[in-house]
Design a protein around this motif. Structure first.
Motif, mmCIF file in Angstrom:
data_model
loop_
_atom_site.group_PDB
_atom_site.id
_atom_site.type_symbol
_atom_site.label_atom_id
_atom_site.label_comp_id
_atom_site.label_asym_id
_atom_site.label_seq_id
_atom_site.Cartn_x
_atom_site.Cartn_y
_atom_site.Cartn_z
ATOM 1 N N ILE A 1 0.817 -1.216 0.000
ATOM 2 C CA ILE A 1 0.000 0.000 0.000
ATOM 3 C C ILE A 1 0.852 1.268 0.000
ATOM 4 C CG2 ILE A 1 -1.923 -1.156 1.135
ATOM 5 C CD1 ILE A 1 -1.164 0.367 3.712
ATOM 6 N N ARG A 2 2.008 1.230 0.646
ATOM 7 C CA ARG A 2 2.787 2.457 0.781
ATOM 8 C C ARG A 2 3.859 2.600 -0.289
ATOM 9 N NH1 ARG A 2 4.276 3.509 6.981
ATOM 10 N NH2 ARG A 2 4.784 5.531 6.075
ATOM 11 N N VAL A 3 4.556 1.531 -0.596
ATOM 12 C CA VAL A 3 5.651 1.632 -1.553
ATOM 13 C C VAL A 3 5.135 1.447 -2.979
ATOM 14 C CG1 VAL A 3 7.938 0.818 -2.181
ATOM 15 C CG2 VAL A 3 7.230 0.811 0.209
ATOM 16 N N MET A 4 4.533 0.298 -3.254
ATOM 17 C CA MET A 4 4.012 0.116 -4.599
ATOM 18 C C MET A 4 2.933 1.150 -4.907
ATOM 19 S SD MET A 4 2.228 -3.091 -6.567
ATOM 20 C CE MET A 4 3.490 -4.261 -6.138
ATOM 21 N N THR B 1 1.804 -18.943 8.647
ATOM 22 C CA THR B 1 0.723 -18.949 7.665
ATOM 23 C C THR B 1 -0.454 -18.088 8.116
ATOM 24 O OG1 THR B 1 -0.179 -20.959 8.672
ATOM 25 C CG2 THR B 1 1.341 -21.231 6.814
ATOM 26 N N VAL B 2 -0.324 -17.435 9.253
ATOM 27 C CA VAL B 2 -1.410 -16.582 9.741
ATOM 28 C C VAL B 2 -1.542 -15.370 8.820
ATOM 29 C CG1 VAL B 2 -2.204 -15.121 11.641
ATOM 30 C CG2 VAL B 2 -1.103 -17.321 12.117
ATOM 31 N N SER B 3 -2.722 -15.197 8.247
ATOM 32 C CA SER B 3 -2.963 -14.067 7.360
ATOM 33 C C SER B 3 -4.440 -13.721 7.442
ATOM 34 C CB SER B 3 -2.549 -14.414 5.923
ATOM 35 O OG SER B 3 -2.612 -13.271 5.104
ATOM 36 N N SER B 4 -4.936 -12.949 6.484
ATOM 37 C CA SER B 4 -6.347 -12.560 6.513
ATOM 38 C C SER B 4 -6.832 -12.275 5.105
ATOM 39 C CB SER B 4 -6.539 -11.307 7.381
ATOM 40 O OG SER B 4 -5.923 -10.185 6.775
ATOM 41 N N THR B 5 -8.133 -12.443 4.912
ATOM 42 C CA THR B 5 -8.715 -12.135 3.608
ATOM 43 C C THR B 5 -8.640 -10.635 3.327
ATOM 44 O OG1 THR B 5 -10.890 -12.038 4.662
ATOM 45 C CG2 THR B 5 -10.270 -14.103 3.591
ATOM 46 N N ALA B 6 -8.674 -9.825 4.372
ATOM 47 C CA ALA B 6 -8.575 -8.379 4.175
ATOM 48 C C ALA B 6 -7.231 -8.013 3.558
ATOM 49 C CB ALA B 6 -8.765 -7.650 5.495
ATOM 50 N N CYS B 7 -6.162 -8.674 4.012
ATOM 51 C CA CYS B 7 -4.840 -8.404 3.459
ATOM 52 C C CYS B 7 -4.810 -8.746 1.978
ATOM 53 C CB CYS B 7 -3.778 -9.208 4.205
ATOM 54 S SG CYS B 7 -2.100 -8.959 3.586
ATOM 55 N N ALA B 8 -5.443 -9.847 1.601
ATOM 56 C CA ALA B 8 -5.470 -10.232 0.192
ATOM 57 C C ALA B 8 -6.318 -9.253 -0.607
ATOM 58 C CB ALA B 8 -6.021 -11.643 0.046
ATOM 59 N N GLY B 9 -7.451 -8.849 -0.058
ATOM 60 C CA GLY B 9 -8.359 -7.976 -0.790
ATOM 61 C C GLY B 9 -7.786 -6.610 -1.074
ATOM 62 N N THR B 10 -7.078 -6.045 -0.106
ATOM 63 C CA THR B 10 -6.577 -4.684 -0.280
ATOM 64 C C THR B 10 -5.462 -4.611 -1.317
ATOM 65 O OG1 THR B 10 -5.855 -2.706 0.935
ATOM 66 C CG2 THR B 10 -4.764 -4.765 1.492
ATOM 67 N N LEU B 11 -4.830 -5.754 -1.637
ATOM 68 C CA LEU B 11 -3.767 -5.752 -2.635
ATOM 69 C C LEU B 11 -4.296 -5.640 -4.069
ATOM 70 C CD1 LEU B 11 -1.516 -8.637 -1.211
ATOM 71 C CD2 LEU B 11 -1.463 -6.215 -0.657
ATOM 72 N N LEU B 12 -5.601 -5.831 -4.226
ATOM 73 C CA LEU B 12 -6.166 -5.824 -5.576
ATOM 74 C C LEU B 12 -5.970 -4.490 -6.283
ATOM 75 C CD1 LEU B 12 -9.541 -7.696 -4.930
ATOM 76 C CD2 LEU B 12 -7.587 -8.544 -6.227
ATOM 77 N N LEU B 13 -6.079 -3.408 -5.546
ATOM 78 C CA LEU B 13 -5.983 -2.089 -6.172
ATOM 79 C C LEU B 13 -4.608 -1.873 -6.791
ATOM 80 C CD1 LEU B 13 -7.088 0.706 -6.803
ATOM 81 C CD2 LEU B 13 -6.385 1.425 -4.509
ATOM 82 N N GLU B 14 -3.555 -2.084 -6.000
ATOM 83 C CA GLU B 14 -2.200 -1.825 -6.498
ATOM 84 C C GLU B 14 -1.776 -2.846 -7.556
ATOM 85 O OE1 GLU B 14 -2.708 0.245 -2.694
ATOM 86 O OE2 GLU B 14 -3.034 -1.833 -3.312
ATOM 87 N N PHE B 15 -2.024 -4.120 -7.310
ATOM 88 C CA PHE B 15 -1.614 -5.123 -8.298
ATOM 89 C C PHE B 15 -2.456 -5.013 -9.567
ATOM 90 C CE2 PHE B 15 0.892 -7.091 -4.997
ATOM 91 C CZ PHE B 15 1.898 -7.736 -5.707
#
Length: 209
Positions: free
Chosen positions: A120-123, A186-200
């Motif tokens: 979110i910050r660098v890319m 392996t602890v993660s969250s669906t929110a982390c995956a979802g927020t990457l959609l904009l930048e990627f």
């Protein structure tokens, strides 16, 4: 006996109507130049001291005028500041900052970073600044050849190993040089995956990759 009457429902606010809006005094038009000036003064106080005491590290420690690399040793504050420099219309410093990142920024480092924060910050910072730099109407800089997008693409490739999971939901951390380290949680969250959609998604749109 009749049931007690229910309290009337409070008026519904619009989805994006802040609840504190009515309590804030509106600035008079004649006050706006002074307020803008104060905002600019605060920004440049922080920005100038970061460049003087902390660049190319991630953050300035304001009390000691020292520095910290708490994110990835990739000049985070300068990347964060590109959009603000554009908004303030400082074309000279925007172009100078882009030039420095073009020559000095590298993600080829043996450091583990937060996938979320780096995305979110660098890319995000690199992509948004690239879009601003290529906007002919803004005319922020001449001779820009897409270096910010090149850096963003390199970073995206280095983050991709984090997505090599059974679900596609990424690991929380990835090493920029070696990928996901053995034993990474392996602890993660669906929110982390979802927020990457904009930048990627933006990266894919801009590069066609």
């Amino acid at each position: 006996a009749a049931p007690p009457s229910a309290a009337p429902n409070p008026p519904r606010r619009g989805l994006f109507t802040p609840s504190f809006h009515s309590s804030l005094p509106e600035a008079a038009d004649e006050d706006l130049p002074e307020l803008r000036g104060r905002v600019e003064d605060m920004f440049y106080h922080s920005y100038d001291n970061y460049m003087l005491h902390a660049y190319p590290h991630d953050e300035l420690l304001p009390m000691s005028c020292g520095w910290a690399d708490n994110f990835g040793k990739y000049a985070l504050t300068l990347i964060d500041s590109l959009g603000t420099l554009a908004v303030l219309g400082n074309k000279t410093e925007f172009a100078r900052a882009v030039g420095r990142l073009d020559k000095e920024l590298s993600f080829d480092t043996d450091v583990s970073v937060s996938v979320f924060e780096t995305n979110i910050r660098v890319m995000g910072g690199l992509l948004s600044a690239h879009i601003l730099a290529t906007d002919k109407e803004l005319g922020l800089m001449t001779g820009y050849k897409g270096s910010l997008l090149t850096h963003a693409f390199d970073l995206g490739l280095r983050l991709l190993p984090a997505f090599e999971t059974p679900t596609g939901i990424p690991y929380g951390s990835v090493n920029l040089k070696h990928g996901v380290k053995e034993g990474e949680t392996t602890v993660s969250s669906t929110a982390c995956a979802g927020t990457l959609l904009l930048e990627f998604g933006t990266l894919s749109r801009l590069t066609g990759h």
